[in-house]
Design an enzyme around this catalytic site. Structure first.
Site, short mmCIF file in Angstrom:
data_model
loop_
_atom_site.label_atom_id
_atom_site.label_comp_id
_atom_site.label_asym_id
_atom_site.label_seq_id
_atom_site.Cartn_x
_atom_site.Cartn_y
_atom_site.Cartn_z
N HIS A 1 -41.60 -63.48 -13.26
CA HIS A 1 -41.16 -63.13 -14.61
C HIS A 1 -41.97 -63.76 -15.74
O HIS A 1 -41.65 -63.54 -16.90
CB HIS A 1 -39.67 -63.45 -14.78
CG HIS A 1 -39.33 -64.91 -14.70
ND1 HIS A 1 -38.17 -65.42 -15.23
CD2 HIS A 1 -39.97 -65.97 -14.15
CE1 HIS A 1 -38.10 -66.71 -15.01
NE2 HIS A 1 -39.19 -67.08 -14.35
N HIS A 2 -43.00 -64.54 -15.43
CA HIS A 2 -43.86 -65.07 -16.48
C HIS A 2 -45.10 -64.21 -16.71
O HIS A 2 -45.86 -64.46 -17.64
CB HIS A 2 -44.30 -66.51 -16.16
CG HIS A 2 -43.16 -67.47 -16.08
ND1 HIS A 2 -42.22 -67.60 -17.07
CD2 HIS A 2 -42.81 -68.36 -15.10
CE1 HIS A 2 -41.33 -68.52 -16.71
NE2 HIS A 2 -41.67 -68.99 -15.53
N CYS A 3 -45.31 -63.24 -15.85
CA CYS A 3 -46.48 -62.37 -15.98
C CYS A 3 -46.12 -61.12 -16.76
O CYS A 3 -45.13 -60.46 -16.47
CB CYS A 3 -47.01 -61.98 -14.60
SG CYS A 3 -48.52 -61.01 -14.65
N ASN B 1 -40.46 -64.79 -19.91
CA ASN B 1 -41.23 -64.29 -21.04
C ASN B 1 -42.15 -63.13 -20.69
O ASN B 1 -42.54 -62.36 -21.59
CB ASN B 1 -42.04 -65.42 -21.67
CG ASN B 1 -43.04 -66.03 -20.72
OD1 ASN B 1 -42.76 -66.23 -19.53
ND2 ASN B 1 -44.22 -66.36 -21.23
#
Length: 317
Positions: free
Chosen positions: A103-105, A147
Site C-alpha cells: 500500500h505504499h506503492c 499512501n
C-alpha cells in the site's frame, strides 16, 4: 476494449479462494534466516492451514505472473503475480491473498518495501473487466498509512478509503491523506479495547456511508504488540477479532471482500494470520458453500448482529 490477459481464467470450483505462490517467500542461500523480519511468513501461513486440515495444495489457487500488457494498466514493465484475487472475491464472495497489500506503492513511485501497486491494480482491473463493479472501498488497517493507493485514487470518486494507522510513523504523507474519506489516527501503544472499538465504529460507518461492490481489506499484522515498525500494542487475539469484525461487516451486507496480509515483521505473525483465517472459517464467515453462493446464511447473520451488539459495548467491559 479490455486487453487480453491470462490473469482472469476461472480456477476450479473445488479450490478455496485462497491465493498463494511459493514465489512469495524470499530465500537466498539461507541468509534470510539472519534477517529480523520473517521473509517466509506467507509459506508458513499456508503450512499452518495445512496442518489444521483446512486446505491442501490442490485446493489453493496458484497466483499467476502478470504480463507486460497487464502491468501497463497501471505501471510500466514490472512483475506482479497477485492480480486475479479481485475477480475471485467477486465470484465467490470472498478471497484471501496470502501476501500482497503493497500500500505504499503508487502508479509511479515505490516505497516502504512496496514495489508494486497491487491494490490499485486489483481495483482497476475490476472496474475494467467485471460487470457490476463500479464502486470499491479500501479498508486499510495496517499500522502505516496507505499512501500509495491514496495517491492513485485521489480524485476517483468510485473509491472510498478508510485508513487507521499510527499517526507518528512512516510515511506521514500529508498530500495522500486528502484522499482518505474516513481517517483514524492512532496514538503510540494503542491497545485492544480502544482499537477494536474504533475499528468497529469506523468500518460500520464507512460501509453505511457508501455500499461498495467490492471491499479490499488490507489486514496488516504490524499492529501487533512488539512490532519493530508499527508502534501499536494489539494482542494476537485482538488481531483475530479485528479480522472477524471486518468480515462480519462485509458478510452481513453481502459485499464481496478481498483480504491481503500486508505488513507484519515478527516471527509469530504467520501463526496469527493462520489462526485468524481458521477463526473466520470456524465462525462460518468463509467456507466453500458461502464462497460459491456469496450469500450469508441466517445463522451467520444472527451471529453478526449479536457480535455487533457486543462490540458496541466493548468499552464498558
Amino acid at each position: 476494449m479490455p486487453h487480453r490477459t491470462g490473469l482472469y481464467e476461472d480456477p476450479p470450483s473445488a479450490c478455496w479462494p485462497i491465493i498463494y505462490s511459493p514465489d512469495y517467500n524470499i530465500t537466498f542461500m539461507g541468509l534470510e534466516k539472519l534477517h529480523p523480519f520473517d521473509a517466509g511468513k506467507w509459506g508458513k501461513v499456508i503450512n499452518f492451514l495445512k496442518e489444521e486440515k483446512l486446505i491442501a495444495d490442490d485446493l489453493i489457487v496458484q497466483a499467476r505472473e502478470a504480463t507486460d500488457e497487464d502491468l501497463l494498466v497501471v505501471h510500466t514493465r514490472r512483475y506482479l503475480n497477485k492480480l486475479k484475487a479481485g475477480k475471485l472475491a467477486v465470484d465467490r464472495g470472498w478471497a484471501i491473498n496470502v501476501g500482497g497489500g503493497f500500500h505504499h506503492c503508487s502508479s509511479d513511485k515505490g516505497g516502504g518495501f512496496c514495489a508494486y501497486a497491487d491494490i490499485t491494480l486489483a481495483i482497476k482491473f475490476l472496474f475494467e473487466r467485471v460487470q457490476g463493479v463500479s464502486k470499491a472501498t479500501i479498508i486499510d488497517l495496517d499500522a502505516h498509512q496507505g499512501n500509495g493507493h491514496e495517491r492513485d485514487f485521489m480524485d476517483d470518486h468510485r473509491v472510498y478509503i478508510m485508513d487507521a494507522y499510527n499517526r507518528y510513523i512512516y510515511p506521514g504523507d500529508g498530500f495522500a491523506k486528502r484522499a482518505i474519506k474516513r481517517r483514524v489516527e492512532l496514538e503510540w501503544g494503542t491497545e485492544d479495547t480502544e482499537y477494536l472499538q474504533k475499528v468497529h465504529t469506523h468500518v460500520e460507518g464507512a460501509l453505511n456511508e457508501l455500499k461498495p461492490d467490492i471491499i479490499v481489506y488490507n489486514a496488516g499484522t504490524d499492529i501487533l504488540d512488539g512490532d519493530p515498525l508499527g508502534g501499536l500494542a494489539i494482542s494476537p487475539q485482538g488481531i483475530v477479532k479485528r479480522d472477524e469484525v471486518v468480515f462480519k461487516a462485509a458478510r452481513s451486507r453481502r459485499i464481496p471482500i478481498l483480504m491481503v496480509t500486508s505488513g507484519g515483521y515478527q516471527k509469530r505473525t504467520a501463526r496469527i494470520i493462520a489462526d485468524s483465517i481458521l477463526n473466520l472459517h470456524n465462525l462460518g464467515l468463509i467456507d466453500k458453500e458461502l464462497a460459491a453462493s456469496g450469500v450469508a446464511n441466517p445463522k451467520v447473520e444472527q451471529m453478526i448482529r449479536d457480535s455487533a451488539k457486543g462490540l458496541a459495548n466493548l468499552s464498558l467491559q
